[in-house]
Write an enzyme that holds these catalytic residues in place. Structure first.
Site, PDB file in Angstrom:
ATOM      1  N   GLU A  38       0.619  -1.182  -0.191  1.00  0.00           N
ATOM      2  CA  GLU A  38       0.060   0.110   0.117  1.00  0.00           C
ATOM      3  C   GLU A  38       0.954   1.133  -0.122  1.00  0.00           C
ATOM      4  O   GLU A  38       1.648   1.368   0.852  1.00  0.00           O
ATOM      5  CB  GLU A  38      -0.867  -0.099   1.258  1.00  0.00           C
ATOM      6  N   LYS A  80      -6.905  -0.805  11.677  1.00  0.00           N
ATOM      7  CA  LYS A  80      -6.244  -1.249  10.403  1.00  0.00           C
ATOM      8  C   LYS A  80      -5.067  -0.363  10.231  1.00  0.00           C
ATOM      9  O   LYS A  80      -3.875  -0.940   9.839  1.00  0.00           O
ATOM     10  CB  LYS A  80      -7.315  -0.901   9.437  1.00  0.00           C
ATOM     11  N   ASP A 129       4.119 -14.413  11.337  1.00  0.00           N
ATOM     12  CA  ASP A 129       2.911 -14.801  10.968  1.00  0.00           C
ATOM     13  C   ASP A 129       2.167 -13.562  10.918  1.00  0.00           C
ATOM     14  O   ASP A 129       1.319 -13.406  12.249  1.00  0.00           O
ATOM     15  CB  ASP A 129       2.584 -16.168  11.385  1.00  0.00           C
ATOM     16  N   HIS A 142      -1.735  10.734   0.665  1.00  0.00           N
ATOM     17  CA  HIS A 142      -2.034   9.142  -0.166  1.00  0.00           C
ATOM     18  C   HIS A 142      -1.876   9.086  -1.476  1.00  0.00           C
ATOM     19  O   HIS A 142      -1.405   8.402  -2.203  1.00  0.00           O
ATOM     20  CB  HIS A 142      -3.187   8.691   0.480  1.00  0.00           C
TER      21      HIS A 142
END
Ligand code: MEV
Length: 453
Positions: free
Chosen positions: A86, A282, A298, A395
């Site tokens: 991202e 998130k 993991d 962004h």
């Protein structure tokens, strides 16, 4: 393109055969084979290593490997590797690292490091008797696994405790052995599961040969034995603090006080509103997962655990906490992180090894401190943007190259686009128009004139 049909014996095919077979499902099979093959490693040994991580591999799927430099964590400088696709995550982490390096850096505390495994079983019998015999069962379980735990005990870890949990009020005759482990620098999944499976055999033997059980009581049906990815007692805290006045001024002359107030509100909203809390968290995992991936950990286990922890009081909330008392800005993230720096992929993946080397070959606790800090940094960066200029400006700037690539922009076009969009709003449409104007200046000029008329 071939009609999709069930493929029998796919795993038995050679890699080349798998590739050819799958390629038939693409519009242009030959071109697709070449495209997929172009991502294979040129060194056959290295490629074999990657093939062996998983099954049915036909090529590699690339992710960028970036560095967020200049994190000061507990007074030590780290340049942190991050694997993430991202745009703007690495940039946000780097910016926050820089911002806080001028304000005392990040401070961390490893609160606990215990991991959990469970043997779930169904047993019909006198529960009080079982509870009384628990010390005996515990000794037998520990004895039975001594050969497995030997090395781990030498490293300072092993089995910490075994509890009998009576769950028969939720499911008839359902019990658990809840086992706590210290796995030192390994994430410990294989160690824990091996111990638990050995427990399964011992548990059955225990009911069978103990003279205190008779009849039906001698049967124990083990349903499953597996670690729990919920590790609320493998907990780390990372925090930042400075006087509110030292936060500086923000875009459009927003004062430090106003910024701190808006920031506090944003965190409070994420504490009470689940929709916002999910996005807030998130953003934290943007950073944590990227470090987990870069170090061969993991990330699915870490995410699953983090989200469960976020809902520990029955409502899903922000994992961060803010305090603005006495003119101070204090912000922290407390998160369970079961990470390893030895064993598993950390030892096998050549780039994961490099990541750990770059971080100074940390132990698991140090990696917990680093990953939590990057999570906090990414979250700080996100909230900082959200309460000031908004998230899209930064962004989309970072996303510009992706859009240019979608239009197959050449290097000179990219250079010009970067210059042009320094002061312009980036959007898919604006980039498309910019490229059209560059590529067909005459047509663009004509269209402009026609519009004017
Ligand atoms: C995007 O990947 C993450 C953010 O949405 C996090 C947030 O809203 O706090 C920017």
């Amino acid at each position: 393109m071939k009609e999709k049909k069930i493929i029998c014996g796919f795993s038995k095919l050679s890699k080349e055969q798998k590739l050819q077979l799958i390629a038939e499902h693409f519009e242009n099979p030959d071109e697709s084979v070449n495209e997929l093959k172009s991502f294979l490693h040129s060194d056959q040994n290295k490629q074999q290593l990657f093939d062996d991580f998983s099954e049915n591999t036909i090529t590699n799927f690339y992710f960028p490997y970036g560095i967020a430099p200049n994190f000061i964590i507990d007074g030590k400088v780290y340049h942190v590797p991050m694997v993430i696709e991202e745009s703007s995550v690495v940039a946000a982490a780097s910016k926050s690292a820089k911002f806080w390096s001028d304000r005392g850096g990040f401070h961390t505390e490893v609160i606990s490091t215990t991991k959990i495994g469970q043997v779930h079983f169904i047993w019909k019998g006198n529960t009080d008797k079982l509870k009384t015999l628990m010390p005996d069962l515990k000794d037998r379980l520990l004895d039975r696994t001594r050969y497995i735990t030997h090395n781990m005990r030498n490293r300072g870890g092993g089995i910490l405790d075994i509890e009998l949990i009576d769950k028969s009020n939720e499911i008839q005759d359902y019990f658990q052995l809840k086992v706590s482990f210290e796995t030192v620098d390994s994430m410990g999944a294989n160690f824990i599961n091996t111990c638990l499976e050995e427990f399964t055999s011992e548990l059955k033997d225990f009911f069978m040969d103990s003279p205190f059980f008779t009849g039906e009581e001698r049967n124990c049906e083990v349903i499953m034995a597996i670690l729990s990815n919920y590790t609320p007692d493998c907990l780390v805290k990372s925090s930042i603090e400075c006087p509110v006045s030292a936060l500086g001024t923000f875009d459009e002359n927003m004062t430090a006080e106003k910024f701190a107030w808006k920031f506090e509100k944003a965190v409070q909203i994420a504490k009470v509103d689940t929709n916002r809390a999910t996005t807030h968290n998130k953003g934290i995992f943007n950073g944590i997962d990227a470090v987990a991936l870069a170090t061969g950990n993991d990330f699915r286990a870490i995410e699953a655990c983090g989200h469960t922890y976020a809902a520990k009081d029955g409502k899903y909330r922000s994992l961060t906490d803010i305090n603005l008392e006495n003119g101070m800005f204090r912000y922290s993230l407390t998160v369970p992180l079961s990470l390893g720096t030895v064993g598993g992929l950390t030892a096998l993946h050549p780039i994961a090894k490099k990541s750990l080397e770059l971080l100074g070959n940390p132990g698991a606790e140090e990696l917990m401190r680093i990953a939590a800090t990057v999570g906090l940094a990414n979250n700080f960066g996100a909230i900082k943007s959200l309460v000031t200029k908004g998230i899209q400006k930064g962004h989309m700037k970072m996303h510009l190259l992706n859009i240019l690539n979608q239009f197959e922009a050449t290097d000179p076009e990219k250079e010009q686009a970067k210059l042009f969009f320094e002061d312009e709003k980036v959007s898919y449409n604006s980039v498309e128009t910019f490229l059209k104007n560059m590529r067909e200046p005459a047509i663009a000029k004509k269209a402009m004139l026609a519009n004017k008329e």
